[in-house]
Motif scaffolding. Sequence first.
Motif, PDB file in Angstrom:
ATOM      1  N   ALA A   9     -78.699  43.463  54.769  1.00  0.00           N
ATOM      2  CA  ALA A   9     -78.342  43.987  56.087  1.00  0.00           C
ATOM      3  C   ALA A   9     -77.175  44.966  55.983  1.00  0.00           C
ATOM      4  O   ALA A   9     -77.075  45.905  56.770  1.00  0.00           O
ATOM      5  N   ARG A  10     -76.310  44.773  55.015  1.00  0.00           N
ATOM      6  CA  ARG A  10     -75.219  45.726  54.768  1.00  0.00           C
ATOM      7  C   ARG A  10     -75.736  46.925  53.993  1.00  0.00           C
ATOM      8  O   ARG A  10     -75.328  48.050  54.239  1.00  0.00           O
ATOM      9  N   ALA A  11     -76.659  46.698  53.060  1.00  0.00           N
ATOM     10  CA  ALA A  11     -77.170  47.772  52.208  1.00  0.00           C
ATOM     11  C   ALA A  11     -77.914  48.843  53.004  1.00  0.00           C
ATOM     12  O   ALA A  11     -77.867  50.022  52.648  1.00  0.00           O
ATOM     13  N   ILE A  12     -78.582  48.446  54.085  1.00  0.00           N
ATOM     14  CA  ILE A  12     -79.359  49.447  54.831  1.00  0.00           C
ATOM     15  C   ILE A  12     -78.494  50.315  55.739  1.00  0.00           C
ATOM     16  O   ILE A  12     -78.995  51.254  56.351  1.00  0.00           O
ATOM     17  N   LEU A  13     -77.214  50.036  55.825  1.00  0.00           N
ATOM     18  CA  LEU A  13     -76.330  50.837  56.666  1.00  0.00           C
ATOM     19  C   LEU A  13     -75.914  52.147  56.005  1.00  0.00           C
ATOM     20  O   LEU A  13     -75.212  52.945  56.606  1.00  0.00           O
ATOM     21  N   GLN A  14     -76.337  52.363  54.775  1.00  0.00           N
ATOM     22  CA  GLN A  14     -76.039  53.617  54.085  1.00  0.00           C
ATOM     23  C   GLN A  14     -77.289  54.117  53.379  1.00  0.00           C
ATOM     24  O   GLN A  14     -78.240  53.363  53.200  1.00  0.00           O
ATOM     25  N   SER A  15     -77.281  55.369  52.984  1.00  0.00           N
ATOM     26  CA  SER A  15     -78.464  55.953  52.336  1.00  0.00           C
ATOM     27  C   SER A  15     -78.421  55.847  50.822  1.00  0.00           C
ATOM     28  O   SER A  15     -79.444  55.968  50.170  1.00  0.00           O
ATOM     29  N   GLU A  16     -77.242  55.649  50.279  1.00  0.00           N
ATOM     30  CA  GLU A  16     -77.080  55.536  48.831  1.00  0.00           C
ATOM     31  C   GLU A  16     -77.292  54.095  48.383  1.00  0.00           C
ATOM     32  O   GLU A  16     -77.174  53.171  49.183  1.00  0.00           O
ATOM     33  N   PRO A  17     -77.572  53.881  47.108  1.00  0.00           N
ATOM     34  CA  PRO A  17     -77.681  52.511  46.607  1.00  0.00           C
ATOM     35  C   PRO A  17     -76.385  51.734  46.829  1.00  0.00           C
ATOM     36  O   PRO A  17     -75.294  52.301  46.815  1.00  0.00           O
ATOM     37  N   THR A  18     -76.527  50.442  47.038  1.00  0.00           N
ATOM     38  CA  THR A  18     -75.393  49.533  47.194  1.00  0.00           C
ATOM     39  C   THR A  18     -75.292  48.692  45.938  1.00  0.00           C
ATOM     40  O   THR A  18     -76.293  48.145  45.486  1.00  0.00           O
ATOM     41  N   VAL A  19     -74.099  48.583  45.380  1.00  0.00           N
ATOM     42  CA  VAL A  19     -73.902  47.775  44.176  1.00  0.00           C
ATOM     43  C   VAL A  19     -72.650  46.923  44.355  1.00  0.00           C
ATOM     44  O   VAL A  19     -71.577  47.433  44.693  1.00  0.00           O
ATOM     45  N   TYR A  20     -72.823  45.623  44.151  1.00  0.00           N
ATOM     46  CA  TYR A  20     -71.708  44.687  44.081  1.00  0.00           C
ATOM     47  C   TYR A  20     -71.751  44.091  42.682  1.00  0.00           C
ATOM     48  O   TYR A  20     -72.659  43.354  42.347  1.00  0.00           O
ATOM     49  N   ARG A  21     -70.775  44.435  41.866  1.00  0.00           N
ATOM     50  CA  ARG A  21     -70.761  43.936  40.497  1.00  0.00           C
ATOM     51  C   ARG A  21     -70.389  42.455  40.433  1.00  0.00           C
ATOM     52  O   ARG A  21     -70.785  41.753  39.520  1.00  0.00           O
ATOM     53  N   ASP A  22     -69.611  41.991  41.414  1.00  0.00           N
ATOM     54  CA  ASP A  22     -69.214  40.590  41.452  1.00  0.00           C
ATOM     55  C   ASP A  22     -69.078  40.153  42.912  1.00  0.00           C
ATOM     56  O   ASP A  22     -68.086  40.462  43.566  1.00  0.00           O
ATOM     57  N   LEU A  23     -70.094  39.476  43.408  1.00  0.00           N
ATOM     58  CA  LEU A  23     -70.107  39.062  44.810  1.00  0.00           C
ATOM     59  C   LEU A  23     -68.983  38.090  45.158  1.00  0.00           C
ATOM     60  O   LEU A  23     -68.571  38.005  46.305  1.00  0.00           O
ATOM     61  N   GLU A  24     -68.482  37.368  44.171  1.00  0.00           N
ATOM     62  CA  GLU A  24     -67.348  36.479  44.441  1.00  0.00           C
ATOM     63  C   GLU A  24     -66.100  37.277  44.763  1.00  0.00           C
ATOM     64  O   GLU A  24     -65.309  36.894  45.608  1.00  0.00           O
TER      65      GLU A  24
END
Length: 123
Positions: free
Chosen positions: A67-82
């Motif tokens: 739901a957060r990733a679709i708010l932008q057009s570029e890829p979303t990357v979280y290297r460490d979700l913690e």
Amino acid sequence: MLLNSQPYEQLKATPDSVFDELARLVALLFEAPIVFIALVDAQQLWVKADSGMPRPRRVARQESVCARAILQSEPTVYRDLEQQAPTLTQLPLVQAYQMRFYAAQPLQTDAGFNIGACANGAM
């Protein structure tokens, strides 16, 4: 401009073998243990396909990193979700699967609306 979601309503209803094959290929290509393809509406995320995790059919939008990733057009990357937990998101699924890494590419309509994401994650 409002998105006419009617053409996509049927997509949410059931899993689809084409999406399953795409998820499997993305998992192979990126050597990702978890891949899923999801559509996101105002209240929920609908999992259309997955590889590497039991499929919940739908998840509350506030529990979805997609739901957060679709708010932008570029890829979303979280290297460490913690360490980089996205704001405005509760993460019970991420915690249940012990996901640390998350990457997603928004799925966009011809009109340019982001309606979902192809995502992968790792522990």
